[in-house]
Motif scaffolding. Structure first.
Motif, PDB file in Angstrom:
ATOM      1  N   GLU A  78     -33.972  45.190  28.630  1.00 37.36           N
ATOM      2  CA  GLU A  78     -32.895  44.561  27.860  1.00 37.36           C
ATOM      3  C   GLU A  78     -31.536  45.117  28.277  1.00 37.36           C
ATOM      4  OE1 GLU A  78     -33.068  42.091  25.022  1.00 37.36           O
ATOM      5  OE2 GLU A  78     -34.760  41.759  26.377  1.00 37.36           O
ATOM      6  N   HIS A  79     -31.449  46.423  28.500  1.00 41.39           N
ATOM      7  CA  HIS A  79     -30.187  47.043  28.897  1.00 41.39           C
ATOM      8  C   HIS A  79     -29.738  46.575  30.279  1.00 41.39           C
ATOM      9  CE1 HIS A  79     -30.399  49.323  25.339  1.00 41.39           C
ATOM     10  NE2 HIS A  79     -31.148  50.314  25.753  1.00 41.39           N
ATOM     11  N   ARG A  80     -30.676  46.105  31.088  1.00 39.78           N
ATOM     12  CA  ARG A  80     -30.350  45.643  32.432  1.00 39.78           C
ATOM     13  C   ARG A  80     -29.995  44.159  32.454  1.00 39.78           C
ATOM     14  NH1 ARG A  80     -31.949  48.670  36.657  1.00 39.78           N
ATOM     15  NH2 ARG A  80     -32.590  46.845  37.871  1.00 39.78           N
ATOM     16  N   GLY A  81     -30.232  43.468  31.350  1.00 39.15           N
ATOM     17  CA  GLY A  81     -29.893  42.069  31.268  1.00 39.15           C
ATOM     18  C   GLY A  81     -31.081  41.160  31.469  1.00 39.15           C
ATOM     19  N   ALA A  82     -31.833  40.892  30.394  1.00 40.95           N
ATOM     20  CA  ALA A  82     -33.022  40.045  30.467  1.00 40.95           C
ATOM     21  C   ALA A  82     -32.631  38.571  30.344  1.00 40.95           C
ATOM     22  CB  ALA A  82     -33.991  40.419  29.353  1.00 40.95           C
ATOM     23  N   PRO A  83     -33.403  37.665  30.944  1.00 39.67           N
ATOM     24  CA  PRO A  83     -33.091  36.233  30.832  1.00 39.67           C
ATOM     25  C   PRO A  83     -33.071  35.728  29.394  1.00 39.67           C
ATOM     26  CG  PRO A  83     -34.702  36.605  32.580  1.00 39.67           C
ATOM     27  CD  PRO A  83     -34.546  37.908  31.842  1.00 39.67           C
ATOM     28  N   TYR A  84     -33.986  36.236  28.562  1.00 43.07           N
ATOM     29  CA  TYR A  84     -34.079  35.801  27.168  1.00 43.07           C
ATOM     30  C   TYR A  84     -34.011  37.030  26.266  1.00 43.07           C
ATOM     31  CZ  TYR A  84     -35.998  31.822  29.717  1.00 43.07           C
ATOM     32  OH  TYR A  84     -36.191  30.799  30.615  1.00 43.07           O
ATOM     33  N   PRO A  85     -32.798  37.508  25.952  1.00 39.74           N
ATOM     34  CA  PRO A  85     -32.664  38.723  25.128  1.00 39.74           C
ATOM     35  C   PRO A  85     -33.445  38.604  23.823  1.00 39.74           C
ATOM     36  CG  PRO A  85     -30.550  38.082  26.050  1.00 39.74           C
ATOM     37  CD  PRO A  85     -31.494  36.966  26.356  1.00 39.74           C
ATOM     38  N   VAL A  86     -34.082  39.699  23.433  1.00 35.14           N
ATOM     39  CA  VAL A  86     -35.016  39.644  22.308  1.00 35.14           C
ATOM     40  C   VAL A  86     -34.395  40.054  20.975  1.00 35.14           C
ATOM     41  CG1 VAL A  86     -36.951  40.066  23.851  1.00 35.14           C
ATOM     42  CG2 VAL A  86     -35.893  41.991  22.675  1.00 35.14           C
ATOM     43  N   TYR A  87     -33.216  40.664  21.005  1.00 35.28           N
ATOM     44  CA  TYR A  87     -32.582  41.084  19.757  1.00 35.28           C
ATOM     45  C   TYR A  87     -31.541  40.052  19.339  1.00 35.28           C
ATOM     46  CZ  TYR A  87     -34.712  45.660  20.557  1.00 35.28           C
ATOM     47  OH  TYR A  87     -35.606  46.684  20.761  1.00 35.28           O
ATOM     48  N   PRO A  88     -31.746  39.396  18.199  1.00 36.09           N
ATOM     49  CA  PRO A  88     -30.730  38.447  17.740  1.00 36.09           C
ATOM     50  C   PRO A  88     -29.376  39.117  17.571  1.00 36.09           C
ATOM     51  CG  PRO A  88     -32.768  38.184  16.491  1.00 36.09           C
ATOM     52  CD  PRO A  88     -32.925  39.431  17.308  1.00 36.09           C
ATOM     53  N   ALA A  89     -28.319  38.367  17.844  1.00 37.91           N
ATOM     54  CA  ALA A  89     -26.971  38.923  17.727  1.00 37.91           C
ATOM     55  C   ALA A  89     -26.501  38.987  16.280  1.00 37.91           C
ATOM     56  CB  ALA A  89     -25.998  38.077  18.553  1.00 37.91           C
ATOM     57  N   THR A  90     -27.134  38.222  15.399  1.00 36.89           N
ATOM     58  CA  THR A  90     -26.712  38.179  14.005  1.00 36.89           C
ATOM     59  C   THR A  90     -27.566  39.127  13.163  1.00 36.89           C
ATOM     60  OG1 THR A  90     -28.129  36.231  13.713  1.00 36.89           O
ATOM     61  CG2 THR A  90     -25.791  35.851  14.154  1.00 36.89           C
ATOM     62  N   PRO A  91     -26.974  39.730  12.126  1.00 37.52           N
ATOM     63  CA  PRO A  91     -27.616  40.897  11.492  1.00 37.52           C
ATOM     64  C   PRO A  91     -28.877  40.613  10.702  1.00 37.52           C
ATOM     65  CG  PRO A  91     -25.581  40.333  10.339  1.00 37.52           C
ATOM     66  CD  PRO A  91     -25.596  39.514  11.599  1.00 37.52           C
ATOM     67  N   LEU A  92     -28.927  39.542   9.928  1.00 43.09           N
ATOM     68  CA  LEU A  92     -30.132  39.303   9.126  1.00 43.09           C
ATOM     69  C   LEU A  92     -31.323  39.012  10.033  1.00 43.09           C
ATOM     70  CD1 LEU A  92     -31.620  38.932   6.461  1.00 43.09           C
ATOM     71  CD2 LEU A  92     -30.822  36.551   6.420  1.00 43.09           C
ATOM     72  N   GLN A  93     -31.121  38.152  11.013  1.00 43.71           N
ATOM     73  CA  GLN A  93     -32.207  37.866  11.941  1.00 43.71           C
ATOM     74  C   GLN A  93     -32.640  39.127  12.680  1.00 43.71           C
ATOM     75  OE1 GLN A  93     -31.007  34.712  14.580  1.00 43.71           O
ATOM     76  NE2 GLN A  93     -31.284  33.103  13.047  1.00 43.71           N
ATOM     77  N   ARG A  94     -31.683  39.946  13.079  1.00 46.60           N
ATOM     78  CA  ARG A  94     -32.021  41.157  13.830  1.00 46.60           C
ATOM     79  C   ARG A  94     -32.839  42.119  12.978  1.00 46.60           C
ATOM     80  NH1 ARG A  94     -29.178  43.403  18.462  1.00 46.60           N
ATOM     81  NH2 ARG A  94     -29.759  45.587  18.798  1.00 46.60           N
ATOM     82  N   VAL A  95     -32.412  42.343  11.741  1.00 45.63           N
ATOM     83  CA  VAL A  95     -33.128  43.260  10.851  1.00 45.63           C
ATOM     84  C   VAL A  95     -34.520  42.726  10.545  1.00 45.63           C
ATOM     85  CG1 VAL A  95     -33.161  44.238   8.526  1.00 45.63           C
ATOM     86  CG2 VAL A  95     -31.056  44.305   9.866  1.00 45.63           C
ATOM     87  N   LEU A  96     -34.617  41.448  10.213  1.00 44.04           N
ATOM     88  CA  LEU A  96     -35.926  40.880   9.917  1.00 44.04           C
ATOM     89  C   LEU A  96     -36.844  40.912  11.138  1.00 44.04           C
ATOM     90  CD1 LEU A  96     -35.225  37.778   7.632  1.00 44.04           C
ATOM     91  CD2 LEU A  96     -36.559  39.810   7.058  1.00 44.04           C
ATOM     92  N   ALA A  97     -36.276  40.710  12.324  1.00 47.78           N
ATOM     93  CA  ALA A  97     -37.093  40.752  13.534  1.00 47.78           C
ATOM     94  C   ALA A  97     -37.709  42.132  13.726  1.00 47.78           C
ATOM     95  CB  ALA A  97     -36.259  40.357  14.750  1.00 47.78           C
ATOM     96  N   VAL A  98     -36.947  43.180  13.471  1.00 48.78           N
ATOM     97  CA  VAL A  98     -37.470  44.544  13.602  1.00 48.78           C
ATOM     98  C   VAL A  98     -38.535  44.812  12.547  1.00 48.78           C
ATOM     99  CG1 VAL A  98     -36.872  46.984  13.411  1.00 48.78           C
ATOM    100  CG2 VAL A  98     -35.408  45.449  14.735  1.00 48.78           C
TER     101      VAL A  98
END
Length: 380
Positions: A78-98
């Motif tokens: 992910e730090h190198r730049g993946a084609p389909y980043p897995v962490y949502p940029a918005t906070p609720l989606q990101r927290v729920l995803a984790v």
């Protein structure tokens, strides 16, 4: 993503829960790699000695670096730049995803290990082939016996088994309904939540004969998602209007809500009781910053926690690693404005999931040289 001089090597086996998570990510992202079993001589001579223990999966990068944990393997790319980043940029989606990732990789070990070992006699030939292929016939029976012995400390016993099996059926039903609407949990590409769930839903529950048959007959869309998560790129042929993006505006798909309700019911009070155990342990032991969480590299548990699963009293092992999984949700909340943090907390509370984010603590778990360590400075 920058070109590599040679592909990375993933050490793992097909029937490994965590290897399945890492492999799925590499395939979805179109990352070339070589997979080797831990019986490969390079693992014994070069990998295990550097880790201080025998554990999989392990990624060896082209420059010789060793990355052991699935979170770290995914974040490496992910730090190198993946084609389909897995962490949502918005906070609720990101927290729920984790949180969903935690549920799949930690809480669902009950389901995965129960179906694998409680039904061993019905699928012994399959399991023998898997373990003998990965470790060699000489050690297969020993490893299988050791894995089988883990059931009690996961809370799997005669009283909890009926609840675990009903839980698996509910999971299949709620996810099958969701995948009728969209290909992945949060939209048109997989998030870290999908990679958390694929760990048990592929290696154990989607491959082992008994649970795989239940999945295929009860929830064909879930089985198709398992296939999708192991395909190269985005295998979304059934969704012609899908775009490779998460749902807009930090929204949570309405079709996912029954699964979130189920998940909250399934993970508590066990998660809350484990967090309380860690609070008491850290207060009593006062571990220094950067000290390993356990006295030996291969030891993951600090003790036993008395809790309950679906109303049945159980005793389970407490692994500080769960703090490492969930702290990305903590960091997301801590980085928000007061107003945004209140909004996200309110959405979590409404779904019964606010307690899944262990905020407000003066300690955390980090990793140093591929070993979990205590961090007393929360910014480190």
């Amino acid at each position: 993503m920058p070109e590599e001089s040679s592909p990375p090597v993933l050490y793992g086996v097909p029937h490994s829960l965590y290897t399945g998570k890492a492999r799925s990510y590499l395939r979805n992202q179109g990352i070339a790699y070589i997979e080797r079993p831990p019986s490969h001589p390079e693992f014994a001579t070069h990998i295990a000695p550097r880790l201080g223990r025998s554990i999989i999966p392990v990624l060896q990068t082209p420059d010789g670096a060793i990355v052991q944990d699935t979170i770290d393997i995914i974040d490496h790319f992910e730090h190198r730049g993946a084609p389909y980043p897995v962490y949502p940029a918005t906070p609720l989606q990101r927290v729920l995803a984790v949180i969903i990732e935690y549920f799949g990789c930690q809480a669902m070990r009950k389901h995965a290990m129960h179906y694998r070992w409680s039904y061993l006699e019905r699928q012994r030939a399959f399991m023998w082939h898997a373990f003998a292929s990965g470790a060699g016939p000489a050690v297969a029976e020993k490893v299988m016996g050791r894995m089988n012995a883990y059931l009690p400390m996961l809370g799997v016993n005669d009283e909890t088994v009926p609840h675990i099996e009903r839980s698996f059926e509910t999971l299949l039903d709620t996810l099958d309904a969701h995948f009728a609407v969209m290909p992945y949990l949060l939209g048109g590409r997989p998030s870290i939540a999908d990679y958390g769930l694929i760990a048990p839903l592929f290696a154990h529950l989607g491959r082992d004969p008994v649970p795989a048959q239940i999945m295929k007959t009860r929830a064909p869309r879930v089985h198709r998602w398992v296939e999708r998560m192991n395909a190269p790129g985005l295998d979304v042929v059934e969704y012609p209007d899908s775009t490779p993006a998460f749902v807009a505006d930090d929204a949570i798909p309405a079709s996912l809500e029954p699964f979130l309700t189920y998940m909250a019911e399934d993970m508590f009070p066990e998660l809350a009781d484990k967090l309380a155990f860690f609070d008491e342990w850290v207060a009593a032991q006062e571990p220094a910053d950067s000290t390993p969480v356990a006295d030996k590299p291969h030891r993951r548990q600090l003790g036993a926690v008395h809790t309950a699963y679906r109303g049945v009293p159980i005793e389970v092992g407490a692994e500080p690693y769960l703090l490492y999984v969930l702290q990305r949700a903590v960091d997301t909340l801590d980085g928000l404005s007061d107003a945004e943090a209140r909004r996200v907390r309110g959405e979590l509370r409404r779904r019964g999931l606010e307690r899944a984010v262990p905020t407000g603590r003066d300690y955390r778990v980090g990793r140093s040289d591929n070993i979990e360590v205590w961090r007393r400075d929360r910014a480190s």
